[in-house]
Write an enzyme that holds these catalytic residues in place. Structure first.
Site, mmCIF file in Angstrom:
data_model
loop_
_atom_site.group_PDB
_atom_site.id
_atom_site.type_symbol
_atom_site.label_atom_id
_atom_site.label_comp_id
_atom_site.label_asym_id
_atom_site.label_seq_id
_atom_site.Cartn_x
_atom_site.Cartn_y
_atom_site.Cartn_z
ATOM 1 C CD GLU A 68 74.931 15.082 21.224
ATOM 2 O OE1 GLU A 68 74.585 15.099 20.038
ATOM 3 O OE2 GLU A 68 76.097 14.846 21.585
ATOM 4 C CG ASP A 69 76.067 18.217 24.686
ATOM 5 O OD1 ASP A 69 75.902 17.003 24.909
ATOM 6 O OD2 ASP A 69 76.933 18.653 23.917
#
Ligand code: ZN
Length: 192
Positions: A68-69
């Site tokens: 996700e990051d």
């Protein structure tokens, strides 16, 4: 469940991998803490409080924010840690192509349909985030934003209940304490 050398190797490798991937990221608190503190804390919460002994869940907890990051690809995770860990990480990753409010809504909507392992990681993630909200909150967040965040986690967690009694009880206690603390702060400030 007993752990062997291979399991410990996986934990060390996942920690090194996540540390490298999150190397340039900081948490949003005023100390700008290294991001890696968060996934390590999530794994520790699962281990210590939830007594989670499923190696795939613990490894996925350490890796839970990499897709996700960071620039991490699903292929990298699958190659190093296998399909089971990849599937857990994907289950707890928001689709960043969607607007933020939509992602938050989807977390609430999808929580009940997650696998038990993904639900454990959700619990650990929200527990860690509530600790951060009270102990070292994002510098720019107003009191109301913090309270709204707590309300939102409560809705997500409502969808994962029945997974791990110790983690759920810990979450409930933490949520109550955090709310009481923030409301006392609001009272002191003379708001509303
Ligand atoms: Zn997280």
């Amino acid at each position: 469940m007993t752990f062997d050398e291979k399991d410990l190797s996986l934990i060390i490798e996942a920690t090194r991998f996540a540390a490298e991937k999150h190397a340039n990221q900081r948490r949003r608190n005023k100390e700008a803490s290294p991001y890696i503190n968060h996934p390590i804390t999530v794994a520790e919460i699962l281990w210590q409080i939830g007594h989670v002994r499923d190696i795939s869940v613990l490894v996925a907890a350490i890796l839970h924010d990499t897709i996700e990051d960071t620039e991490t690809t699903p292929e990298e995770i699958e190659q190093l840690f296998g399909p089971k860990v990849l599937s857990l990480v994907q289950e707890v990753s928001d689709d960043k192509s969607k607007p933020k409010m939509e992602r938050k809504r989807l977390q609430i909507e999808n929580a009940p349909h997650k696998s038990p392992g993904a639900k454990l990681i959700k619990l650990g993630d929200k527990i860690s985030n509530i600790h951060d909200i009270t102990d070292s909150p994002p510098a720019s967040w107003s009191l109301q934003r913090k309270l709204d965040y707590l309300d939102w986690t409560e809705k997500v967690i409502a969808g994962v209940r029945g997974t791990n009694a110790a983690l759920e009880a810990h979450y409930d206690q933490l949520l109550n304490e955090a709310r009481a603390e923030l409301l006392a702060e609001r009272h002191q400030n003379g708001h509303k």
